[in-house]
Design a protein around this motif. Structure first.
Motif, PDB file in Angstrom:
ATOM      1  N   PRO A   1       0.806  -1.233   0.000  1.00  0.00           N
ATOM      2  CA  PRO A   1       0.000   0.000   0.000  1.00  0.00           C
ATOM      3  C   PRO A   1       0.832   1.273   0.000  1.00  0.00           C
ATOM      4  CG  PRO A   1      -0.918  -1.571   1.539  1.00  0.00           C
ATOM      5  CD  PRO A   1       0.392  -2.137   1.090  1.00  0.00           C
ATOM      6  N   LEU A   2       1.979   1.253   0.677  1.00  0.00           N
ATOM      7  CA  LEU A   2       2.836   2.435   0.664  1.00  0.00           C
ATOM      8  C   LEU A   2       3.363   2.728  -0.736  1.00  0.00           C
ATOM      9  CD1 LEU A   2       4.336   4.656   2.211  1.00  0.00           C
ATOM     10  CD2 LEU A   2       6.171   2.995   2.650  1.00  0.00           C
ATOM     11  N   ALA A   3       3.814   1.688  -1.437  1.00  0.00           N
ATOM     12  CA  ALA A   3       4.290   1.873  -2.806  1.00  0.00           C
ATOM     13  C   ALA A   3       3.165   2.305  -3.733  1.00  0.00           C
ATOM     14  CB  ALA A   3       4.939   0.585  -3.304  1.00  0.00           C
ATOM     15  N   LEU A   4       1.985   1.714  -3.566  1.00  0.00           N
ATOM     16  CA  LEU A   4       0.849   2.082  -4.413  1.00  0.00           C
ATOM     17  C   LEU A   4       0.398   3.512  -4.142  1.00  0.00           C
ATOM     18  CD1 LEU A   4      -1.266   1.247  -6.498  1.00  0.00           C
ATOM     19  CD2 LEU A   4      -2.634   0.298  -4.627  1.00  0.00           C
ATOM     20  N   TRP A   5       0.388   3.923  -2.889  1.00  0.00           N
ATOM     21  CA  TRP A   5       0.004   5.293  -2.552  1.00  0.00           C
ATOM     22  C   TRP A   5       0.977   6.302  -3.147  1.00  0.00           C
ATOM     23  CZ3 TRP A   5       2.732   8.629   0.901  1.00  0.00           C
ATOM     24  CH2 TRP A   5       2.076   9.830   1.162  1.00  0.00           C
ATOM     25  N   GLY A   6       2.275   6.007  -3.052  1.00  0.00           N
ATOM     26  CA  GLY A   6       3.259   6.896  -3.665  1.00  0.00           C
ATOM     27  C   GLY A   6       3.112   6.967  -5.175  1.00  0.00           C
ATOM     28  N   PHE A   7       2.816   5.838  -5.800  1.00  0.00           N
ATOM     29  CA  PHE A   7       2.633   5.837  -7.253  1.00  0.00           C
ATOM     30  C   PHE A   7       1.397   6.629  -7.661  1.00  0.00           C
ATOM     31  CE2 PHE A   7       0.675   3.882 -11.012  1.00  0.00           C
ATOM     32  CZ  PHE A   7       1.692   4.059 -11.940  1.00  0.00           C
ATOM     33  N   LEU A   8       0.300   6.470  -6.928  1.00  0.00           N
ATOM     34  CA  LEU A   8      -0.921   7.207  -7.255  1.00  0.00           C
ATOM     35  C   LEU A   8      -0.738   8.698  -7.038  1.00  0.00           C
ATOM     36  CD1 LEU A   8      -3.705   4.878  -5.781  1.00  0.00           C
ATOM     37  CD2 LEU A   8      -2.982   5.107  -8.163  1.00  0.00           C
ATOM     38  N   MET A   9       0.002   9.090  -6.004  1.00  0.00           N
ATOM     39  CA  MET A   9       0.278  10.508  -5.792  1.00  0.00           C
ATOM     40  C   MET A   9       1.129  11.072  -6.917  1.00  0.00           C
ATOM     41  SD  MET A   9      -1.241  11.567  -3.031  1.00  0.00           S
ATOM     42  CE  MET A   9      -0.308  13.030  -2.601  1.00  0.00           C
ATOM     43  N   TRP A  10       2.084  10.302  -7.393  1.00  0.00           N
ATOM     44  CA  TRP A  10       2.936  10.757  -8.500  1.00  0.00           C
ATOM     45  C   TRP A  10       2.143  10.900  -9.788  1.00  0.00           C
ATOM     46  CZ3 TRP A  10       5.009   7.373 -12.552  1.00  0.00           C
ATOM     47  CH2 TRP A  10       5.832   8.055 -13.439  1.00  0.00           C
ATOM     48  N   ARG A  11       1.281   9.926 -10.081  1.00  0.00           N
ATOM     49  CA  ARG A  11       0.474  10.002 -11.300  1.00  0.00           C
ATOM     50  C   ARG A  11      -0.617  11.069 -11.182  1.00  0.00           C
ATOM     51  NH1 ARG A  11       2.982   8.980 -15.285  1.00  0.00           N
ATOM     52  NH2 ARG A  11       0.977   9.062 -16.385  1.00  0.00           N
ATOM     53  N   ASN A  12      -1.094  11.311  -9.975  1.00  0.00           N
ATOM     54  CA  ASN A  12      -2.106  12.340  -9.799  1.00  0.00           C
ATOM     55  C   ASN A  12      -1.552  13.730 -10.054  1.00  0.00           C
ATOM     56  OD1 ASN A  12      -4.630  13.355  -9.225  1.00  0.00           O
ATOM     57  ND2 ASN A  12      -4.312  13.410  -7.021  1.00  0.00           N
ATOM     58  N   SER A  13      -0.258  13.919  -9.838  1.00  0.00           N
ATOM     59  CA  SER A  13       0.361  15.203 -10.151  1.00  0.00           C
ATOM     60  C   SER A  13       0.521  15.424 -11.648  1.00  0.00           C
ATOM     61  CB  SER A  13       1.734  15.298  -9.470  1.00  0.00           C
ATOM     62  OG  SER A  13       2.617  14.296  -9.980  1.00  0.00           O
ATOM     63  N   LYS A  14       0.469  14.357 -12.429  1.00  0.00           N
ATOM     64  CA  LYS A  14       0.598  14.466 -13.876  1.00  0.00           C
ATOM     65  C   LYS A  14      -0.751  14.421 -14.578  1.00  0.00           C
ATOM     66  CE  LYS A  14       5.231  12.450 -14.008  1.00  0.00           C
ATOM     67  NZ  LYS A  14       5.864  13.698 -14.487  1.00  0.00           N
TER      68      LYS A  14
ATOM     69  N   ARG B   1      -3.296   4.213 -21.109  1.00  0.00           N
ATOM     70  CA  ARG B   1      -3.845   2.861 -21.077  1.00  0.00           C
ATOM     71  C   ARG B   1      -2.807   1.838 -20.625  1.00  0.00           C
ATOM     72  NH1 ARG B   1      -8.333   0.477 -22.854  1.00  0.00           N
ATOM     73  NH2 ARG B   1      -8.278  -1.729 -23.416  1.00  0.00           N
ATOM     74  N   ARG B   2      -1.589   1.956 -21.107  1.00  0.00           N
ATOM     75  CA  ARG B   2      -0.558   0.995 -20.726  1.00  0.00           C
ATOM     76  C   ARG B   2      -0.227   1.095 -19.234  1.00  0.00           C
ATOM     77  NH1 ARG B   2       3.885   1.257 -25.689  1.00  0.00           N
ATOM     78  NH2 ARG B   2       2.470   0.489 -27.339  1.00  0.00           N
ATOM     79  N   ILE B   3      -0.163   2.312 -18.727  1.00  0.00           N
ATOM     80  CA  ILE B   3       0.146   2.493 -17.312  1.00  0.00           C
ATOM     81  C   ILE B   3      -0.983   1.963 -16.445  1.00  0.00           C
ATOM     82  CG2 ILE B   3       0.591   4.209 -15.522  1.00  0.00           C
ATOM     83  CD1 ILE B   3       1.987   5.903 -17.580  1.00  0.00           C
ATOM     84  N   ALA B   4      -2.223   2.200 -16.850  1.00  0.00           N
ATOM     85  CA  ALA B   4      -3.367   1.717 -16.080  1.00  0.00           C
ATOM     86  C   ALA B   4      -3.396   0.196 -16.029  1.00  0.00           C
ATOM     87  CB  ALA B   4      -4.657   2.263 -16.675  1.00  0.00           C
ATOM     88  N   ILE B   5      -3.206  -0.437 -17.192  1.00  0.00           N
ATOM     89  CA  ILE B   5      -3.214  -1.902 -17.235  1.00  0.00           C
ATOM     90  C   ILE B   5      -2.041  -2.484 -16.463  1.00  0.00           C
ATOM     91  CG2 ILE B   5      -3.056  -3.906 -18.764  1.00  0.00           C
ATOM     92  CD1 ILE B   5      -4.571  -2.325 -20.860  1.00  0.00           C
ATOM     93  N   ALA B   6      -0.862  -1.852 -16.577  1.00  0.00           N
ATOM     94  CA  ALA B   6       0.307  -2.340 -15.857  1.00  0.00           C
ATOM     95  C   ALA B   6       0.125  -2.209 -14.342  1.00  0.00           C
ATOM     96  CB  ALA B   6       1.550  -1.576 -16.302  1.00  0.00           C
ATOM     97  N   THR B   7      -0.501  -1.142 -13.896  1.00  0.00           N
ATOM     98  CA  THR B   7      -0.720  -0.954 -12.462  1.00  0.00           C
ATOM     99  C   THR B   7      -1.665  -2.003 -11.903  1.00  0.00           C
ATOM    100  OG1 THR B   7      -0.385   1.433 -12.731  1.00  0.00           O
ATOM    101  CG2 THR B   7      -1.462   0.679 -10.711  1.00  0.00           C
ATOM    102  N   VAL B   8      -2.783  -2.206 -12.578  1.00  0.00           N
ATOM    103  CA  VAL B   8      -3.742  -3.205 -12.108  1.00  0.00           C
ATOM    104  C   VAL B   8      -3.142  -4.606 -12.190  1.00  0.00           C
ATOM    105  CG1 VAL B   8      -6.014  -4.195 -12.522  1.00  0.00           C
ATOM    106  CG2 VAL B   8      -5.687  -1.738 -12.717  1.00  0.00           C
ATOM    107  N   SER B   9      -2.365  -4.873 -13.224  1.00  0.00           N
ATOM    108  CA  SER B   9      -1.723  -6.183 -13.353  1.00  0.00           C
ATOM    109  C   SER B   9      -0.722  -6.422 -12.230  1.00  0.00           C
ATOM    110  CB  SER B   9      -1.031  -6.303 -14.709  1.00  0.00           C
ATOM    111  OG  SER B   9      -1.961  -6.166 -15.769  1.00  0.00           O
ATOM    112  N   ALA B  10       0.041  -5.373 -11.867  1.00  0.00           N
ATOM    113  CA  ALA B  10       0.998  -5.516 -10.766  1.00  0.00           C
ATOM    114  C   ALA B  10       0.283  -5.785  -9.449  1.00  0.00           C
ATOM    115  CB  ALA B  10       1.845  -4.253 -10.654  1.00  0.00           C
ATOM    116  N   ILE B  11      -0.855  -5.122  -9.221  1.00  0.00           N
ATOM    117  CA  ILE B  11      -1.632  -5.375  -8.006  1.00  0.00           C
ATOM    118  C   ILE B  11      -2.099  -6.823  -7.956  1.00  0.00           C
ATOM    119  CG2 ILE B  11      -3.777  -4.795  -6.817  1.00  0.00           C
ATOM    120  CD1 ILE B  11      -3.447  -1.938  -7.835  1.00  0.00           C
ATOM    121  N   ALA B  12      -2.594  -7.335  -9.081  1.00  0.00           N
ATOM    122  CA  ALA B  12      -3.086  -8.714  -9.124  1.00  0.00           C
ATOM    123  C   ALA B  12      -1.947  -9.725  -8.982  1.00  0.00           C
ATOM    124  CB  ALA B  12      -3.849  -8.949 -10.425  1.00  0.00           C
TER     125      ALA B  12
END
Length: 306
Positions: free
Chosen positions: A176-189, A255-266
């Motif tokens: 969750p810490l890594a995912l939260w940091g990634f979402l904060m980084w992507r939210n800034s973009k 699209r690639r980033i979204a699919i890669a993120t969900v795939s990494a979570i799974a």
């Protein structure tokens, strides 16, 4: 000076008579405090995407804002600061457990159960229960596998508790810490992404692990088909909660980033489940205490050849 008759009270007609006289009159009702203001503000031509965004929490309700305003912030080194993370009712914990076991398509877990009052009480005790369930079930499974073998002496493996605790709590906090940091980084973009707090993400991951507690109990059965069926069902249920929760947070990204993120979570979720099953319940890798050679098979070191 006004006449005496002008100062006397006058009786008004009933509401029905007044409405009958003027059908175009506008009436205002103040006796319905339970009405839902959200439905009144909803535009008739709203698209399904806008309704979905409202469900996901892009526009926080007035109740959430009031609840957030009532919470007083305390310094992080005080006990009161951490006490707020465990301020949760029993029915809320039960509802969140039910929501993690029975995910509903199109419903966001954070918006429905977590956002009003995220907690650490449920995730902490779910992880602790899962640690002991895996360790105890692993010892019982090893005992049943070697039961009846000659020269077998059962020795409980307490190190399994430490290994299980390290794996479970690392997954429930570091991911969750890594995912939260990634979402904060992507939210800034990408400005239109749905944002989750770190506490909300930890809460989602903690409750998603509850389904593995009954699955770990079923892993005691020394049957590989039963174990794999239970682990697949548990992965599908808990994994769907994670995917349906975090997909709206990244779907507006590339699209690639979204699919890669969900795939990494799974993938990380599958690795945790399969890794625990293979390490704690794999009879092929279990060490047999009586596998060491006996004294009858050893050659005395001082024996000389004739």
């Amino acid at each position: 000076m006004a006449a005496v008759d002008d100062l006397q009270f006058q009786e008004f007609d009933d509401a029905e008579n007044l409405l009958a006289a003027n059908r175009d009159a506008t009436t205002i009702s103040i006796g319905d405090p339970s009405g839902n203001p959200k439905k009144q503000r909803r535009v008739a031509g709203a698209t399904p995407r806008e309704e979905d965004d409202d469900l996901l929490g892009n526009d926080d309700s007035d109740k959430t804002e009031l609840l957030a305003g009532q919470k007083k912030s305390a310094p992080f080194w005080t006990f009161e600061y951490y006490q707020t993370f465990f301020d949760v009712e029993t029915h809320q914990v039960l509802d969140r457990i039910k929501g993690s076991i029975l995910p509903w398509p199109g419903k966001n877990f954070v918006r429905l159960y977590i956002r009003s009052n995220p907690d650490l009480y449920g995730p902490f005790w779910i992880c602790a229960t899962l640690v002991f369930a895996i360790a105890i079930s692993g010892n019982i499974s090893s005992f049943l596998v070697h039961l009846g073998l000659p020269q077998y002496h059962y020795v409980p493996e307490f190190r399994k508790v430490t290994i299980a605790a390290t794996a479970i709590y690392s997954y429930a906090w570091l991911v969750p810490l890594a995912l939260w940091g990634f979402l904060m980084w992507r939210n800034s973009k990408v400005m239109n992404l749905v944002s989750y707090s770190f506490l909300e993400i930890v809460c989602v991951y903690g409750y998603s692990l509850f389904i593995y507690i009954p699955a770990a109990v079923l892993w005691i059965i020394p049957s590989e088909p039963v174990r794999w069926i239970s682990i697949v069902i548990a992965m599908c249920l808990s994994g769907s909660v994670l995917v349906m929760t975090f997909w709206p947070a990244v779907r507006d990204d590339h699209r690639r980033i979204a699919i890669a993120t969900v795939s990494a979570i799974a993938v990380l979720h599958v690795l945790l489940a399969v890794g625990c099953k293979e390490y704690f319940f794999d009879s092929r890798g279990a060490e047999h205490p009586a596998s060491a050679p006996t004294t009858a098979n050893k050659i005395p070191p001082n024996t000389k050849k004739q």
